[in-house]
Motif scaffolding. Structure first.
Motif, PDB file in Angstrom:
ATOM      1  N   VAL A   6      94.635  45.184  69.894  1.00 35.29           N
ATOM      2  CA  VAL A   6      94.441  44.278  71.020  1.00 35.29           C
ATOM      3  C   VAL A   6      95.247  44.751  72.229  1.00 35.29           C
ATOM      4  O   VAL A   6      96.292  45.395  72.094  1.00 35.29           O
ATOM      5  N   GLY A   7      94.724  44.414  73.405  1.00 33.40           N
ATOM      6  CA  GLY A   7      95.410  44.786  74.635  1.00 33.40           C
ATOM      7  C   GLY A   7      94.619  44.316  75.836  1.00 33.40           C
ATOM      8  O   GLY A   7      93.851  43.356  75.745  1.00 33.40           O
ATOM      9  N   TYR A   8      94.755  45.022  76.952  1.00 33.75           N
ATOM     10  CA  TYR A   8      94.007  44.665  78.161  1.00 33.75           C
ATOM     11  C   TYR A   8      94.026  45.859  79.104  1.00 33.75           C
ATOM     12  O   TYR A   8      94.921  46.715  79.044  1.00 33.75           O
ATOM     13  N   THR A   9      93.031  45.957  79.948  1.00 34.28           N
ATOM     14  CA  THR A   9      92.873  47.155  80.773  1.00 34.28           C
ATOM     15  C   THR A   9      93.965  47.303  81.826  1.00 34.28           C
ATOM     16  O   THR A   9      94.205  48.412  82.308  1.00 34.28           O
ATOM     17  N   TYR A  10      94.604  46.201  82.218  1.00 32.14           N
ATOM     18  CA  TYR A  10      95.665  46.274  83.219  1.00 32.14           C
ATOM     19  C   TYR A  10      97.025  46.585  82.587  1.00 32.14           C
ATOM     20  O   TYR A  10      98.031  46.647  83.295  1.00 32.14           O
ATOM     21  N   CYS A  11      97.050  46.778  81.291  1.00 28.12           N
ATOM     22  CA  CYS A  11      98.285  47.128  80.577  1.00 28.12           C
ATOM     23  C   CYS A  11      98.821  48.448  81.142  1.00 28.12           C
ATOM     24  O   CYS A  11      98.085  49.435  81.226  1.00 28.12           O
ATOM     25  N   LEU A  51      93.428  39.046  62.192  1.00 25.20           N
ATOM     26  CA  LEU A  51      93.791  40.455  62.068  1.00 25.20           C
ATOM     27  C   LEU A  51      95.293  40.654  61.830  1.00 25.20           C
ATOM     28  O   LEU A  51      95.746  41.772  61.609  1.00 25.20           O
ATOM     29  N   GLY A  52      96.043  39.565  61.891  1.00 28.51           N
ATOM     30  CA  GLY A  52      97.488  39.675  61.717  1.00 28.51           C
ATOM     31  C   GLY A  52      98.178  40.142  62.984  1.00 28.51           C
ATOM     32  O   GLY A  52      99.322  40.597  62.951  1.00 28.51           O
ATOM     33  N   LEU A  53      97.490  40.006  64.119  1.00 32.29           N
ATOM     34  CA  LEU A  53      98.026  40.417  65.406  1.00 32.29           C
ATOM     35  C   LEU A  53      98.268  39.186  66.273  1.00 32.29           C
ATOM     36  O   LEU A  53      97.987  38.061  65.852  1.00 32.29           O
ATOM     37  N   MET A  54      98.784  39.391  67.483  1.00 30.15           N
ATOM     38  CA  MET A  54      99.046  38.254  68.356  1.00 30.15           C
ATOM     39  C   MET A  54      98.960  38.668  69.818  1.00 30.15           C
ATOM     40  O   MET A  54      99.002  39.853  70.153  1.00 30.15           O
ATOM     41  N   TYR A  55      98.838  37.657  70.684  1.00 30.19           N
ATOM     42  CA  TYR A  55      98.946  37.879  72.118  1.00 30.19           C
ATOM     43  C   TYR A  55      99.381  36.580  72.777  1.00 30.19           C
ATOM     44  O   TYR A  55      99.215  35.489  72.216  1.00 30.19           O
ATOM     45  N   ALA A  56      99.962  36.705  73.940  1.00 27.53           N
ATOM     46  CA  ALA A  56     100.417  35.525  74.685  1.00 27.53           C
ATOM     47  C   ALA A  56     100.264  35.800  76.172  1.00 27.53           C
ATOM     48  O   ALA A  56     100.734  36.830  76.681  1.00 27.53           O
ATOM     49  N   LEU A  57      99.590  34.894  76.865  1.00 30.20           N
ATOM     50  CA  LEU A  57      99.378  35.040  78.295  1.00 30.20           C
ATOM     51  C   LEU A  57     100.587  34.543  79.071  1.00 30.20           C
ATOM     52  O   LEU A  57     101.252  33.579  78.676  1.00 30.20           O
ATOM     53  N   SER A  58     100.848  35.189  80.190  1.00 27.40           N
ATOM     54  CA  SER A  58     101.939  34.773  81.051  1.00 27.40           C
ATOM     55  C   SER A  58     101.578  33.461  81.751  1.00 27.40           C
ATOM     56  O   SER A  58     100.416  33.204  82.064  1.00 27.40           O
ATOM     57  N   SER A 100     100.465  42.490  70.416  1.00 26.13           N
ATOM     58  CA  SER A 100     100.885  43.380  69.346  1.00 26.13           C
ATOM     59  C   SER A 100     100.560  44.826  69.709  1.00 26.13           C
ATOM     60  O   SER A 100      99.604  45.106  70.429  1.00 26.13           O
ATOM     61  N   ALA A 101     101.362  45.746  69.138  1.00 23.88           N
ATOM     62  CA  ALA A 101     101.117  47.170  69.358  1.00 23.88           C
ATOM     63  C   ALA A 101     100.597  47.849  68.092  1.00 23.88           C
ATOM     64  O   ALA A 101     100.343  49.052  68.102  1.00 23.88           O
ATOM     65  N   SER A 102     100.434  47.076  67.019  1.00 18.95           N
ATOM     66  CA  SER A 102      99.947  47.642  65.758  1.00 18.95           C
ATOM     67  C   SER A 102      98.437  47.834  65.790  1.00 18.95           C
ATOM     68  O   SER A 102      97.728  47.233  66.609  1.00 18.95           O
TER      69      SER A 102
END
Length: 213
Positions: free
Chosen positions: A70-75, A147-154, A166-168
């Motif tokens: 998981v991630g985002y294009t502006y990362c 998936l055992g992953l996470m994310y949190a919006l600012s 997550s970076a996994s």
């Protein structure tokens, strides 16, 4: 003559012991930065949209292996580095599997990551086996959690916000089951980004554990 025979026997025994020790070490070797789940985890159905505007769901996982993160294009760092590494590793890992292997980049920033933006981002890596996808948070959050992953919006109102995630990287089998997770090395002062060499070393060990059941 007796001494020669004894010497030959000792050398033979040493060679046999060496082979057995090598086989044992290979069989008992554990992946360094990968977790193999004791039992495959069945994923509930989900619905995402890829960079071509096509629907992606659980059936899209069938008949192929999938590496997903998981991630985002502006990362600014982790996402492009991870995606570049996975795009580069895909041919070698697919050969190891001897089956199709896809890489899923799951954007958790649907507000900014439109279909067009995802298509431009994924196309940059020039890898046809890499797909970008996203959805509303009502679909994303439970799927990412599965998936055992996470994310949190600012909570910032700034348009140039960051997203914690997550970076996994997870591995999903051709039955659509979650089977393993590849973790980045955690070192002080360094970004938690997938280690290509370690993943190449861990991958066959992961497959061996999966085959052993």
């Amino acid at each position: 003559m007796f001494r020669n025979l004894a010497y030959v026997l000792l050398v033979g025994l040493a060679m046999v012991a060496g082979v057995l020790l090598y086989q044992w070490s290979q069989h008992s070797a554990e992946p360094k930065l990968a977790l193999v789940y004791p039992q495959p985890r069945v994923l509930a159905d989900f619905q995402l949209t890829d960079q071509h505007g096509e629907i992606v769901n659980r059936e899209s996982l069938y008949g192929q292996w999938t590496l997903a993160f998981v991630g985002y294009t502006y990362c600014p760092d982790i996402c492009p580095l991870t995606l570049a590494k996975l795009a580069g590793l895909q041919p070698q890992l697919a050969t190891e599997l001897n089956q199709p292997l896809k890489v899923w980049f799951i954007s958790v920033d649907p507000k900014r990551d439109t279909t067009q933006k995802l298509n431009e981002y994924v196309s940059y890596f020039n890898q046809p086996n890499v797909l970008g996808m996203t959805a509303g948070h009502d679909q994303l959050f439970p799927f990412v959690r599965q998936l055992g992953l996470m994310y949190a919006l600012s909570s910032s109102t700034d348009t140039d916000y960051l997203v914690d995630h997550s970076a996994s990287v997870v591995l999903i089998n051709p039955q659509g089951q979650l089977v393993a997770m590849f973790k980045p090395p955690l070192e002080a002062g360094k970004l938690p980004v997938l280690d290509s060499e370690q993943m190449l070393a861990d991958f066959p060990l992961v497959l061996r554990k999966l085959k052993a059941g």
